[in-house]
Scaffold this motif. Structure first.
Motif, PDB file in Angstrom:
ATOM      1  N   ALA A  88       0.827  -1.204   0.000  1.00 45.51           N
ATOM      2  CA  ALA A  88       0.000   0.000   0.000  1.00 45.51           C
ATOM      3  C   ALA A  88       0.861   1.254   0.000  1.00 45.51           C
ATOM      4  O   ALA A  88       0.503   2.273  -0.607  1.00 45.51           O
ATOM      5  CB  ALA A  88      -0.932  -0.006   1.212  1.00 45.51           C
ATOM      6  N   GLY A  89       2.020   1.194   0.666  1.00 43.80           N
ATOM      7  CA  GLY A  89       2.905   2.348   0.696  1.00 43.80           C
ATOM      8  C   GLY A  89       3.437   2.734  -0.661  1.00 43.80           C
ATOM      9  O   GLY A  89       3.845   3.884  -0.883  1.00 43.80           O
ATOM     10  N   SER A  90       3.447   1.807  -1.599  1.00 45.25           N
ATOM     11  CA  SER A  90       3.978   2.102  -2.933  1.00 45.25           C
ATOM     12  C   SER A  90       3.089   3.064  -3.723  1.00 45.25           C
ATOM     13  O   SER A  90       3.514   3.566  -4.767  1.00 45.25           O
ATOM     14  CB  SER A  90       4.161   0.802  -3.727  1.00 45.25           C
ATOM     15  OG  SER A  90       5.217   0.035  -3.173  1.00 45.25           O
ATOM     16  N   GLU A  91       1.907   3.335  -3.222  1.00 51.63           N
ATOM     17  CA  GLU A  91       1.076   4.385  -3.825  1.00 51.63           C
ATOM     18  C   GLU A  91       1.642   5.766  -3.522  1.00 51.63           C
ATOM     19  O   GLU A  91       1.334   6.738  -4.215  1.00 51.63           O
ATOM     20  CB  GLU A  91      -0.363   4.271  -3.298  1.00 51.63           C
ATOM     21  CG  GLU A  91      -1.330   5.311  -3.801  1.00 51.63           C
ATOM     22  CD  GLU A  91      -1.676   5.181  -5.279  1.00 51.63           C
ATOM     23  OE1 GLU A  91      -2.373   6.075  -5.803  1.00 51.63           O
ATOM     24  OE2 GLU A  91      -1.271   4.187  -5.918  1.00 51.63           O
ATOM     25  N   LEU A  92       2.482   5.859  -2.484  1.00 48.51           N
ATOM     26  CA  LEU A  92       3.103   7.119  -2.050  1.00 48.51           C
ATOM     27  C   LEU A  92       2.068   8.157  -1.650  1.00 48.51           C
ATOM     28  O   LEU A  92       2.292   9.366  -1.746  1.00 48.51           O
ATOM     29  CB  LEU A  92       4.016   7.686  -3.147  1.00 48.51           C
ATOM     30  CG  LEU A  92       5.090   6.740  -3.691  1.00 48.51           C
ATOM     31  CD1 LEU A  92       5.900   7.437  -4.783  1.00 48.51           C
ATOM     32  CD2 LEU A  92       6.004   6.252  -2.587  1.00 48.51           C
ATOM     33  N   ALA A  93       0.921   7.677  -1.180  1.00 49.59           N
ATOM     34  CA  ALA A  93      -0.150   8.576  -0.743  1.00 49.59           C
ATOM     35  C   ALA A  93      -1.175   7.747   0.020  1.00 49.59           C
ATOM     36  O   ALA A  93      -1.207   6.517  -0.083  1.00 49.59           O
ATOM     37  CB  ALA A  93      -0.814   9.254  -1.936  1.00 49.59           C
TER      38      ALA A  93
END
Length: 410
Positions: free
Chosen positions: A198-203
């Motif tokens: 989920a962190g790879s969305e950077l938002a």
């Protein structure tokens, strides 16, 4: 996630190798972090050179501060650099499980330094950096199916072919020494993977929410898929199977989770659980010694997630064309990683010796390289002051059958 991986792998090896397995993961925290700041971030995310590698403009994170934003209104570049550093940390650590019990610790540290430089940093640029050839081709890899899992799985396969099999592989019992540690490690990985994915969305937005939900769904479905096959094949539901199924699901949803709906995530999960369970046993037929099934779980799981999204992606993306892109990206990373990793392993073997000596391997790499043991068993032997209690007569020392299926017991 990296300490979680250390516990997951550490519990699956024999007592005499437990500390070494932990250290093979932990050393990546040191080596990868230092190299990432010195030149890794620049090679991976610096200005593009021919779609293959970044330049050296950002060596030492030159010009990168907490105030520099990735884009107007975006996150600080420094936050992005730290986040991506953790991918560089865990990817070589994933390979360590394939080489359990039998490599020199110093040689392993040198190997991962070389591997990060020659393999990981360029592949990360291909997949995630603007200008990278797979990025520009619009291959879907949200959080690392190619750059992390296929990359590590192919590298692990190449390394084990160079290093060779463990002594006594078909003769000595090589059962996990601590199943609770395996489950603890799997739980830490499962929890940490929400940040990874989920962190790879950077938002914090709809994309990250979709990825978080699908991460949970695919992982749960993969546990069920692995256990179902295990029950049919071996007649038992094992803890190692549950933990391995969870990791297989986490791996498979990594490239695809932000681009599929909930039903797609369930499909990816159950397929990865069942297929990775089958793939883990291929090493016995094919004759390579992947100690902890890195190839069966990470390479195969990464391929499943990377390919299935070609047909399951939402938003009108899915189709034969997208599947072709996914297949090309997966095979390119697999081939490059395998060849480069094999050459690097051969280089380390020829120059400093990759494989532990026979006496070191038989007596245990914990003592040989760390001068320690995981447990002070003498203090629990029953006599005052740690004096070992008398050994039971042979008739009382009946072997205890392993609850772990043969294909996971070695």
């Amino acid at each position: 996630m990296t300490p979680g991986l250390a516990f997951f792998y550490g519990g699956m090896v024999r007592v005499k190798s437990a500390l070494n397995m932990l250290m093979m993961c932990f050393i990546s925290l040191g080596v990868a972090s230092v190299l990432w700041v010195l030149y890794g971030y620049s090679l991976a995310f610096g200005p593009d050179i021919g779609g293959v590698i970044g330049n050296l403009d950002l060596v030492g994170l030159r010009g990168v501060t907490g105030e520099t934003l990735t884009e107007e209104g975006g996150i600080p570049v420094l936050a992005f650099a730290v986040f991506q550093m953790m991918f560089a940390v865990i990817t070589p650590a994933l390979m360590s499980g394939a080489l359990a019990d039998r490599v020199r610790f110093g040689a392993w540290a040198v190997f991962i330094a070389l591997w990060l430089t020659v393999v990981y940093f360029p592949v990360a640029h291909w997949v995630w950096a603007e200008g990278g050839w797979l990025y520009e081709m619009e291959v879907i890899d949200f959080a690392g199916g190619t750059a992390v899992h296929i990359n590590a799985g192919a590298g692990a396969l190449a390394a084990v072919l160079v290093v060779g099999k463990r002594i006594g592989l078909t003769r000595d019992p090589m059962r996990p020494h601590s199943l609770p540690l395996v489950m603890l490690g799997a739980a830490l990985l499962w929890f940490g993977w929400f940040g990874f994915n989920a962190g790879s969305e950077l938002a914090a937005n709809g994309g990250s929410a979709t990825m978080a939900l699908n991460t949970q769904l695919a992982t749960g479905a993969a546990v069920l898929g692995w256990l179902a096959r295990e029950r049919v094949r071996h007649g038992a539901f094992t803890t190692v199977g549950a933990a391995s199924g969870a990791v297989a699901g986490l791996v498979a949803i990594t490239p695809s989770g932000a681009h599929v709906n909930a039903l797609g995530a369930l499909a990816i999960g159950v397929v990865s659980g069942a297929v990775c369970s089958w793939a883990a046993g291929l090493k016995f037929r094919l004759g390579y010694d992947d100690s902890l099934d890195v190839v069966g779980v990470h390479l195969v799981g990464g391929l499943i997630g990377t390919l299935m999204v070609g047909f399951l992606a939402t938003g009108g993306v899915a189709g034969v064309e997208q599947f072709g892109k996914q297949a090309l990206g997966a095979l390119a990373v697999l081939a490059f990683s395998f060849v480069a990793s094999w050459l690097l392993a051969r280089l380390v073997q020829a120059t400093m010796g990759f494989r532990a000596t026979e006496s070191e391997e038989v007596s245990g790499v914990d003592r040989a390289y760390h001068a320690e043991s995981a447990y002070d068993l003498g203090t629990f032997a029953g006599a005052p002051g740690g004096t070992p209690a008398a050994s039971p007569p042979p008739s009382a020392a009946a072997p205890v059958p392993s609850p772990v299926p043969a294909e996971r017991a070695r």
